[in-house]
Design a protein around this motif. Structure first.
Motif, short mmCIF file in Angstrom:
data_model
loop_
_atom_site.label_atom_id
_atom_site.label_comp_id
_atom_site.label_asym_id
_atom_site.label_seq_id
_atom_site.Cartn_x
_atom_site.Cartn_y
_atom_site.Cartn_z
N LEU A 1 0.76 8.42 10.28
CA LEU A 1 1.58 8.11 9.64
C LEU A 1 2.49 8.60 10.25
O LEU A 1 3.54 7.99 11.12
CB LEU A 1 1.59 8.11 7.87
N LEU A 2 2.72 9.96 10.90
CA LEU A 2 4.13 10.61 11.47
C LEU A 2 4.53 9.30 12.84
O LEU A 2 5.16 9.57 13.21
CB LEU A 2 4.38 11.50 12.01
N SER B 1 4.44 9.71 1.33
CA SER B 1 4.53 10.10 0.15
C SER B 1 3.96 8.34 0.21
O SER B 1 3.21 8.57 -0.57
CB SER B 1 5.27 11.28 -0.31
N VAL B 2 4.90 8.26 0.02
CA VAL B 2 4.95 6.16 -0.87
C VAL B 2 3.68 5.63 0.28
O VAL B 2 2.65 4.92 0.01
CB VAL B 2 6.44 5.60 -0.70
N GLN C 1 0.51 6.03 -0.82
CA GLN C 1 -0.20 5.61 -1.73
C GLN C 1 -0.19 3.59 -1.60
O GLN C 1 -1.48 3.38 -1.76
CB GLN C 1 1.02 5.28 -2.74
N LEU C 2 0.87 3.59 -0.19
CA LEU C 2 0.46 2.20 0.47
C LEU C 2 -0.60 1.82 0.98
O LEU C 2 -1.53 0.81 1.10
CB LEU C 2 1.75 1.93 0.65
N LYS C 3 -0.99 2.72 1.13
CA LYS C 3 -2.61 2.66 2.85
C LYS C 3 -3.29 2.66 1.76
O LYS C 3 -4.70 2.06 2.03
CB LYS C 3 -3.06 4.07 2.95
N ARG D 1 2.71 2.08 -10.66
CA ARG D 1 2.67 3.14 -11.10
C ARG D 1 3.25 4.46 -10.95
O ARG D 1 4.66 5.24 -11.46
CB ARG D 1 1.78 3.56 -12.77
N LEU D 2 2.73 5.10 -9.98
CA LEU D 2 2.95 5.91 -9.58
C LEU D 2 3.71 6.18 -8.19
O LEU D 2 5.02 6.81 -8.11
CB LEU D 2 1.51 6.27 -8.34
N LEU D 3 4.96 4.73 -7.63
CA LEU D 3 6.02 4.53 -7.02
C LEU D 3 6.83 4.18 -7.99
O LEU D 3 8.06 4.96 -7.69
CB LEU D 3 5.29 3.23 -6.15
#
Length: 544
Positions: free
Chosen positions: A19-20, A114-115, A118-120, A208-210
């Motif tokens: 991701l980085l 961190s976002v 979740q999207l992945k 819900r997590l986001l």
């Protein structure tokens, strides 16, 4: 146990590294536009300022542009970004909020990652079909569905009463055979939702997590209402998640006690049509959740896009009509594209120049920047000021052989649509390349002048390219003139792709034939005819 923990840790570390590394880079992915377009094609956009047409998208190479712009992490974000890029909103009220979040995603990599993690979780192919749950009509139960309820109740009652009367085993067996037929009949219905419903369950969890992040709550402050409403059916939908993991219905029938249990009580048809009935009343809530996650992914995508650009700007939306200021604009799909400037005040633009000199690319550059500026608040320039305007084009036109339409007829239809739109009160940007090139010179210039004068009226801006320098002589009142030129020597043709004021005064077409070693007889005859035509044109101008 320790080995598993180490593997999980390494896997998470690798995801973070990827991701980085990928932030600011192009996606290495395939693009299936049949699925990417699903949300856009069914979305009601009647209240929006404009929906960019398929024709204009084709003219501006929109699919290639989308591949360049798309840095999303989920299929939901990808579908939402596509919709966003093709829909010019009536207002830009959300830009301030969005820019704050884009800035946060750019500067705070820990938060962004961190976002993104979740999207992945929503990057599975089946995620494309979540839109069917709130945009498409659902299956309706058959008229004889009441029989399913009776059979389910009879199975339950038989099981309870078997200890009192063993003969009820025969009744239960008979019901089981009937239920088996209904169970496998329903599999066809079930498989239509075997991908979308489990992914919806996952979407609800991710949303819900986001929504726990205070910064993201600003996107949809009341999303908790939609989440609470859909949570009421989330547990029932989990059955489909279990079903999706099974390899086939026959194997599950043989191997799984749970499958037998579902057959006896006809759980699948009862749950499927029950869930569909509830989802039918919760379309708005599901779409709210979809849009919340899609918007977050789009903002990260925009942040990643900007990170990889040589330069960009946020456009300035001005109230002045028929005005445009462009500083160092470039075409994002052209490697090492030459940047150009232009300032427009009250007049439209006519471009002259030879083939391959840059006219059409510049027209596309303006169109693309207007669209991305008004949709994702990003322009490929150092400065870009414009009114809110609709974009229409007639650049890439071809014969429609299947419907027996010639090139000229297709062009006539396309430009007629522009004429109709030009009389609206809204501001319009019309992009045309070589107007009426499908007909003869005299009628092309005559009709071209009349149409361009008409289109340039009111709040409309026109960018048109032409080889007909004569048009410049009769469009002085409504148009400013610019040109692209090239340097031709004995062996080469060099283009600088720089926009220059005024109309083109030199002709190099015959010189280019000469460079490419056309027979000397053809060259000499071409020069002779060209000189004769020039004399005729000059004589006609004198007579006028």
């Amino acid at each position: 146990m320790k080995y598993n923990s180490i593997m999980i840790f390494r896997r998470k570390k690798k995801i973070i590294e990827q991701l980085l590394k990928s932030f600011g880079k192009l996606k290495d992915d395939s693009f299936n536009f049949d699925f990417i377009e699903r949300y856009f094609k069914k979305k009601d956009a009647s209240k929006e300022f404009q929906v960019i047409s398929d024709k204009t998208c084709n003219d501006l190479d929109f699919k290639e542009l989308f591949k360049y712009l798309d840095r999303t992490n989920s299929k939901i974000g990808q579908q939402y970004l596509y919709h966003k890029l093709r829909t010019i909103p009536s207002k830009s009220d959300e830009n301030i909020r969005n820019e704050k979040l884009i800035d946060l995603f750019t500067k705070n990599s820990d938060f962004r990652i961190s976002v993104q993690k979740q999207l992945k979780r929503l990057n599975n192919y089946d995620v494309y079909f979540i839109t069917t749950l709130f945009q498409y009509p659902h299956l309706k139960p058959p008229k004889w569905f009441f029989i399913i309820r009776i059979l389910a109740f009879t199975s339950l009652l038989s099981l309870i009463l078997i200890p009192l009367n063993l003969k009820l085993l025969f009744l239960l067996f008979g019901i089981f055979l009937v239920n088996t037929g209904i169970h496998f009949w329903n599999k066809r219905n079930l498989y239509q939702y075997i991908g979308s419903i489990p992914q919806l369950v996952r979407l609800l969890k991710v949303a819900r997590l986001l929504f726990k992040y205070d910064n993201l709550k600003t996107i949809k402050p009341n999303l908790n209402i939609s989440l609470d409403v859909t949570d009421k059916i989330k547990n029932r939908m989990s059955l489909f998640k279990m079903e999706a993991k099974l390899e086939s219905a026959i194997e599950s029938f043989i191997m799984g006690f749970f499958e037998l249990f579902k057959i006896v009580f006809l759980l699948e048809p009862l749950l499927l049509f029950g869930i569909l009935k509830q989802l039918d009343t919760k379309r708005e809530e599901v779409e709210n959740i979809f849009k919340f996650v899609g918007e977050i992914d789009c903002l990260i995508s925009i942040a990643s896009l900007r990170k990889g650009l040589p330069n960009y700007c946020n456009p300035t939306i001005i109230n002045a009509k028929k005005s445009l200021f462009v500083g160092n604009a470039y075409h994002p799909l052209i490697f090492n594209c030459i940047e150009n400037n232009i300032e427009i005040n009250k007049k439209s633009i006519l471009l002259t120049g030879s083939n391959m000199s840059g006219k059409t690319s510049f027209i596309r550059t303006i169109g693309i920047n207007v669209i991305t500026g008004l949709t994702i608040n990003t322009c490929f320039a150092n400065q870009f000021s414009m009114p809110r305007m609709r974009v229409f084009s007639a650049i890439r036109i071809s014969d429609d052989l299947l419907n027996d339409k010639s090139y000229y007829f297709e062009e006539v239809i396309t430009i007629k649509e522009m004429i109709d739109k030009s009389e609206d009160e809204k501001s319009n940007l019309f992009l045309l390349d070589e107007i009426f090139k499908g007909t003869n010179t005299i009628e092309r210039i005559s009709a071209g002048k009349a149409v361009l004068s008409f289109l340039a009226k009111g709040n409309n801006l026109v960018f048109v390219s032409t080889h007909d320098i004569e048009l410049a002589d009769i469009l002085n009142d409504a148009f400013d003139f610019y040109h692209f030129s090239e340097t031709v020597d004995k062996k080469t043709v060099d283009f600088d792709y720089k926009l220059k004021s005024g109309k083109l005064k030199t002709r190099n077409a015959i010189k280019i034939l000469q460079i490419n070693k056309y027979p000397e007889k053809i060259i000499n005859e071409s020069i002779e005819i060209s000189n004769e035509l020039d004399k005729i044109i000059v004589a006609n101008n004198v007579l006028k």
